[in-house]
Design a protein around this motif. Structure first.
Motif, PDB file in Angstrom:
ATOM      1  N   ALA A   1      -8.807  34.043  31.981  1.00  0.00           N
ATOM      2  CA  ALA A   1      -7.560  34.064  32.445  1.00  0.00           C
ATOM      3  C   ALA A   1      -6.778  32.985  31.492  1.00  0.00           C
ATOM      4  O   ALA A   1      -7.563  32.327  31.053  1.00  0.00           O
ATOM      5  N   VAL A   2      -5.631  33.324  31.416  1.00  0.00           N
ATOM      6  CA  VAL A   2      -4.886  32.238  30.570  1.00  0.00           C
ATOM      7  C   VAL A   2      -3.703  31.469  31.734  1.00  0.00           C
ATOM      8  O   VAL A   2      -3.307  32.365  32.508  1.00  0.00           O
ATOM      9  N   GLY A   3      -3.608  30.315  31.386  1.00  0.00           N
ATOM     10  CA  GLY A   3      -2.485  29.331  32.257  1.00  0.00           C
ATOM     11  C   GLY A   3      -1.441  29.081  31.160  1.00  0.00           C
ATOM     12  O   GLY A   3      -1.856  28.735  30.093  1.00  0.00           O
ATOM     13  N   LEU A   4      -0.364  29.396  31.815  1.00  0.00           N
ATOM     14  CA  LEU A   4       0.866  29.304  30.552  1.00  0.00           C
ATOM     15  C   LEU A   4       1.930  27.771  31.669  1.00  0.00           C
ATOM     16  O   LEU A   4       2.317  28.254  32.373  1.00  0.00           O
ATOM     17  N   ALA A   5       1.761  26.910  30.988  1.00  0.00           N
ATOM     18  CA  ALA A   5       2.743  25.819  31.265  1.00  0.00           C
ATOM     19  C   ALA A   5       4.075  25.698  30.278  1.00  0.00           C
ATOM     20  O   ALA A   5       3.751  25.212  29.373  1.00  0.00           O
ATOM     21  N   SER A   6       5.054  26.159  30.756  1.00  0.00           N
ATOM     22  CA  SER A   6       6.184  26.483  29.931  1.00  0.00           C
ATOM     23  C   SER A   6       7.618  25.596  29.917  1.00  0.00           C
ATOM     24  O   SER A   6       7.829  25.211  31.281  1.00  0.00           O
ATOM     25  N   PHE A   7       8.224  25.279  28.988  1.00  0.00           N
ATOM     26  CA  PHE A   7       9.551  24.701  29.074  1.00  0.00           C
ATOM     27  C   PHE A   7      10.312  26.133  29.831  1.00  0.00           C
ATOM     28  O   PHE A   7       9.819  27.186  29.896  1.00  0.00           O
ATOM     29  N   GLY A   8      11.679  25.625  30.433  1.00  0.00           N
ATOM     30  CA  GLY A   8      12.266  26.710  30.904  1.00  0.00           C
ATOM     31  C   GLY A   8      13.895  26.672  30.530  1.00  0.00           C
ATOM     32  O   GLY A   8      14.262  26.290  29.341  1.00  0.00           O
ATOM     33  N   PRO A   9      14.542  27.235  31.613  1.00  0.00           N
ATOM     34  CA  PRO A   9      14.173  27.678  32.910  1.00  0.00           C
ATOM     35  C   PRO A   9      13.593  28.994  32.826  1.00  0.00           C
ATOM     36  O   PRO A   9      13.593  29.772  31.790  1.00  0.00           O
ATOM     37  N   LEU A  10      12.671  29.021  33.868  1.00  0.00           N
ATOM     38  CA  LEU A  10      11.598  30.165  34.000  1.00  0.00           C
ATOM     39  C   LEU A  10      12.051  31.128  35.087  1.00  0.00           C
ATOM     40  O   LEU A  10      12.492  30.751  36.278  1.00  0.00           O
ATOM     41  N   ASP A  11      11.883  32.441  34.984  1.00  0.00           N
ATOM     42  CA  ASP A  11      11.863  33.530  36.268  1.00  0.00           C
ATOM     43  C   ASP A  11      10.565  33.373  36.650  1.00  0.00           C
ATOM     44  O   ASP A  11       9.528  33.892  36.192  1.00  0.00           O
ATOM     45  N   LEU A  12      10.152  32.507  38.064  1.00  0.00           N
ATOM     46  CA  LEU A  12       9.155  32.560  38.658  1.00  0.00           C
ATOM     47  C   LEU A  12       8.969  33.401  39.761  1.00  0.00           C
ATOM     48  O   LEU A  12       8.028  33.191  40.601  1.00  0.00           O
ATOM     49  N   ASP A  13       9.950  34.069  40.038  1.00  0.00           N
ATOM     50  CA  ASP A  13      10.018  34.875  41.216  1.00  0.00           C
ATOM     51  C   ASP A  13       9.218  36.255  41.104  1.00  0.00           C
ATOM     52  O   ASP A  13       9.620  37.205  40.311  1.00  0.00           O
ATOM     53  N   SER A  14       7.868  36.364  41.840  1.00  0.00           N
ATOM     54  CA  SER A  14       7.042  37.354  41.354  1.00  0.00           C
ATOM     55  C   SER A  14       7.397  38.792  41.669  1.00  0.00           C
ATOM     56  O   SER A  14       7.057  39.520  41.167  1.00  0.00           O
ATOM     57  N   LYS A  15       8.766  38.875  42.585  1.00  0.00           N
ATOM     58  CA  LYS A  15       9.056  40.152  42.706  1.00  0.00           C
ATOM     59  C   LYS A  15      10.193  40.746  41.700  1.00  0.00           C
ATOM     60  O   LYS A  15      10.826  41.646  41.712  1.00  0.00           O
ATOM     61  N   SER A  16      10.556  39.573  40.706  1.00  0.00           N
ATOM     62  CA  SER A  16      11.788  39.904  39.972  1.00  0.00           C
ATOM     63  C   SER A  16      11.079  40.847  38.642  1.00  0.00           C
ATOM     64  O   SER A  16      10.117  40.951  38.286  1.00  0.00           O
ATOM     65  N   PRO A  17      12.019  41.651  38.392  1.00  0.00           N
ATOM     66  CA  PRO A  17      11.670  42.603  36.990  1.00  0.00           C
ATOM     67  C   PRO A  17      11.464  41.567  35.865  1.00  0.00           C
ATOM     68  O   PRO A  17      10.666  41.996  34.980  1.00  0.00           O
ATOM     69  N   THR A  18      12.102  40.595  35.825  1.00  0.00           N
ATOM     70  CA  THR A  18      11.856  39.575  34.658  1.00  0.00           C
ATOM     71  C   THR A  18      10.973  38.358  34.849  1.00  0.00           C
ATOM     72  O   THR A  18      11.156  37.370  34.127  1.00  0.00           O
ATOM     73  N   PHE A  19      10.086  38.783  35.895  1.00  0.00           N
ATOM     74  CA  PHE A  19       9.034  37.670  36.277  1.00  0.00           C
ATOM     75  C   PHE A  19       8.201  36.963  35.263  1.00  0.00           C
ATOM     76  O   PHE A  19       7.964  37.909  34.359  1.00  0.00           O
TER      77      PHE A  19
ATOM     78  N   LEU B   1       1.907  38.064  26.467  1.00  0.00           N
ATOM     79  CA  LEU B   1       0.346  37.824  26.664  1.00  0.00           C
ATOM     80  C   LEU B   1      -0.535  38.638  27.377  1.00  0.00           C
ATOM     81  O   LEU B   1      -1.691  38.934  26.916  1.00  0.00           O
ATOM     82  N   VAL B   2      -0.230  39.220  28.457  1.00  0.00           N
ATOM     83  CA  VAL B   2      -0.781  39.908  29.249  1.00  0.00           C
ATOM     84  C   VAL B   2      -1.487  41.240  28.151  1.00  0.00           C
ATOM     85  O   VAL B   2      -2.278  41.909  28.325  1.00  0.00           O
ATOM     86  N   ASP B   3       0.065  41.945  27.693  1.00  0.00           N
ATOM     87  CA  ASP B   3      -0.386  43.291  26.919  1.00  0.00           C
ATOM     88  C   ASP B   3      -1.340  42.927  25.703  1.00  0.00           C
ATOM     89  O   ASP B   3      -2.156  43.676  25.625  1.00  0.00           O
ATOM     90  N   ALA B   4      -1.169  41.782  25.050  1.00  0.00           N
ATOM     91  CA  ALA B   4      -1.987  41.529  23.854  1.00  0.00           C
ATOM     92  C   ALA B   4      -3.397  41.044  24.444  1.00  0.00           C
ATOM     93  O   ALA B   4      -4.555  41.547  23.687  1.00  0.00           O
ATOM     94  N   LEU B   5      -3.517  40.079  25.344  1.00  0.00           N
ATOM     95  CA  LEU B   5      -5.028  39.598  25.666  1.00  0.00           C
ATOM     96  C   LEU B   5      -5.746  40.302  26.951  1.00  0.00           C
ATOM     97  O   LEU B   5      -7.029  40.153  26.983  1.00  0.00           O
ATOM     98  N   GLN B   6      -5.012  41.221  27.620  1.00  0.00           N
ATOM     99  CA  GLN B   6      -5.445  42.041  28.824  1.00  0.00           C
ATOM    100  C   GLN B   6      -6.206  41.001  29.905  1.00  0.00           C
ATOM    101  O   GLN B   6      -7.469  41.377  30.094  1.00  0.00           O
ATOM    102  N   VAL B   7      -5.782  39.896  30.032  1.00  0.00           N
ATOM    103  CA  VAL B   7      -6.198  39.065  31.238  1.00  0.00           C
ATOM    104  C   VAL B   7      -5.304  38.535  32.065  1.00  0.00           C
ATOM    105  O   VAL B   7      -4.158  38.785  31.633  1.00  0.00           O
TER     106      VAL B   7
END
Lengths: 301, 301
Positions: free
Chosen positions: A58-76, A96-102
């Motif tokens: 798995a990969v964890g991403l700690a990112s600058f923002g603002p971020l869309d963190l609403d898991s129900k959002s289409p732009t999550f 990242l998900v598309d490229a790394l498949q994790v």
């Protein structure tokens, strides 16, 4: 061997790491933040080189923002309205998900740092725990009732309004949205604009530091009054100035005026407002912690 | 039949109720707050009359404070350093448990009100939910990640510092600890002192209301930036003034300046900052909710 990936995504650099856990960082790299496509391609390349599709859990991403963190959002998982050129509406998690498949877990850089301090630092298990960073921006993350602080969006503590006496500090503030909000008065760029030189060029006895301590303390008092944290971890580049932590604590105590009934806001305040246990490594360790969580509980993300 | 008891303990009156649930309040009484021993004796007498030792399952206490809510503390459940004569260090929970021999759950009046709104109100299930009361004092309670907000002590949002322009408002503030903190500028007593008459005597077009809305909005902006609530329930006696809710919302929106990326802090702010669904009944319903919780999960208290 199960490998976890961590990414600390900042406006000027990306730090990537592979680890089996916080005590066992295997490889790290630091990449300059350029365009989204180039930067993210370099991140993906790092993980392909240092992990393998079968070992990377798995990969964890700690990112600058603002971020869309609403898991129900289409732009999550997207970086949303950042003023950083080219980065607005970057769907970094999807890429990242598309490229790394994790599985990829994402949170704000400050929430990730809070998580690292909560899990492995001196503030371990303290709940609510708040992590405040004072640097290029002023941010807040935290753990509340066992989970990271999420809400309508995420905390934006840099943008509270604090008392600003223009008679003693005529600087009108550097925030493009609010002028003299906390960040507009006390961030690194605010200090540079007010004093005509960057913070690291200001001598240790410069009057800048007492004023800085006062403004940061006003912000912390707001956090104490709104959240009542059990521990406050105070980090960021500006807080590296020697003696500033002590000045902030003294100022918080003076402003609270003995009102909060706890030794930790009074005689024992040096145990209450503390520097990060992991210094500048809080962010990348937090990213590893996010990866660890999603690898163990993918369904809760 | 299982009966729940609720107590809303205030500085001027105690409201007591028996209920089987929020929709089924059986008996209520309102008692004047006199000495601790007399007042609590009257409370006990109410429950002995309207319940029976075998039917009363639990009691919830929503109390003025400050309170010791640390379950590991030897003085857990006590009113601590209140300036109210005679009430400092009153071990109210112990007195109730000893007399009634049922589990007693205790929390702040504002946390209890937040719980009622979270469980049964228009803000049902919104997490984080924050309840702010503007009246004799200014207080904050809330639910964060599924549980009530507890920390080092409890939130004391009335005591944050906000910008105060003494050129337009020379009033120095009414807070005995801080002078012109939020509560010192915007509570009912602050209004009375500033304008020379109580809020309910000020006409609907008095300039007091615009200033009041501005100060309350500055406090709400601090809460939004520190906590990022999904919903803010704004109650208390002062907020009963017609039109004040609209003025506060407009002021919050103006102060935020479009920074928070959500329709709920902009065009849809009237859905974000709302009055309590239960008006003045939030407190006693919250007390019943506390009783319900401890009767079902006594071990978690």
């Amino acid at each position: 061997m199960r490998l976890l990936g961590g990414i600390e995504a900042g406006g000027t650099k990306f730090v990537c790491a592979t680890a089996t856990g916080p005590q066992d960082i295997r490889d790290t790299t630091t990449l300059r933040t350029t365009t989204p496509s180039e930067t993210i391609a370099n991140v993906i390349s790092f993980f392909r080189t240092h992990g393998s599709p079968s070992s990377l859990a798995a990969v964890g991403l700690a990112s600058f923002g603002p971020l869309d963190l609403d898991s129900k959002s289409p732009t999550f998982g997207s970086i949303t309205a950042t003023p950083k050129p080219g980065w607005a509406n970057t769907s970094i998690v999807t890429m990242l998900v598309d490229a790394l498949q994790v599985p990829v877990a994402v949170d704000t850089d400050v929430n990730a740092a809070a998580l690292a301090e909560y899990r492995w630092g001196e503030a371990k298990g303290m709940d609510p725990l708040v992590y405040i960073t004072v640097g290029t921006g002023i941010g807040l993350g935290g753990v509340f009732n066992g989970r990271l602080m999420h809400g309508l969006v995420h905390p934006e503590a840099g943008h509270i309004r604090i008392p600003h006496d223009v008679r003693t500090d005529p600087f009108s503030g550097s925030c493009p949205f609010h002028g003299d909000c906390l960040e507009g008065l006390a961030s690194g760029p605010a200090m540079t604009q007010r004093w005509g030189q960057p913070p690291d060029k200001l001598g240790p006895d410069h009057e800048a530091w007492q004023l800085e301590a006062f403004y940061v303390a006003l912000g912390i008092v707001a956090v104490i009054c709104c959240v009542s944290p059990r521990k406050i971890v105070l980090g960021g580049g500006i807080m590296g100035h020697e003696g500033l932590h002590e000045m902030v604590r003294a100022s918080v105590r003076r402003i609270l005026g003995g009102y909060i009934q706890s030794p930790f806001t009074q005689a024992r305040i040096d145990e209450y407002i503390i520097p990060p246990s992991f210094g500048k490594r809080s962010g990348i360790l937090g990213a590893v912690a996010l990866a660890e969580d999603i690898s163990e509980h993918p369904a809760t993300q």
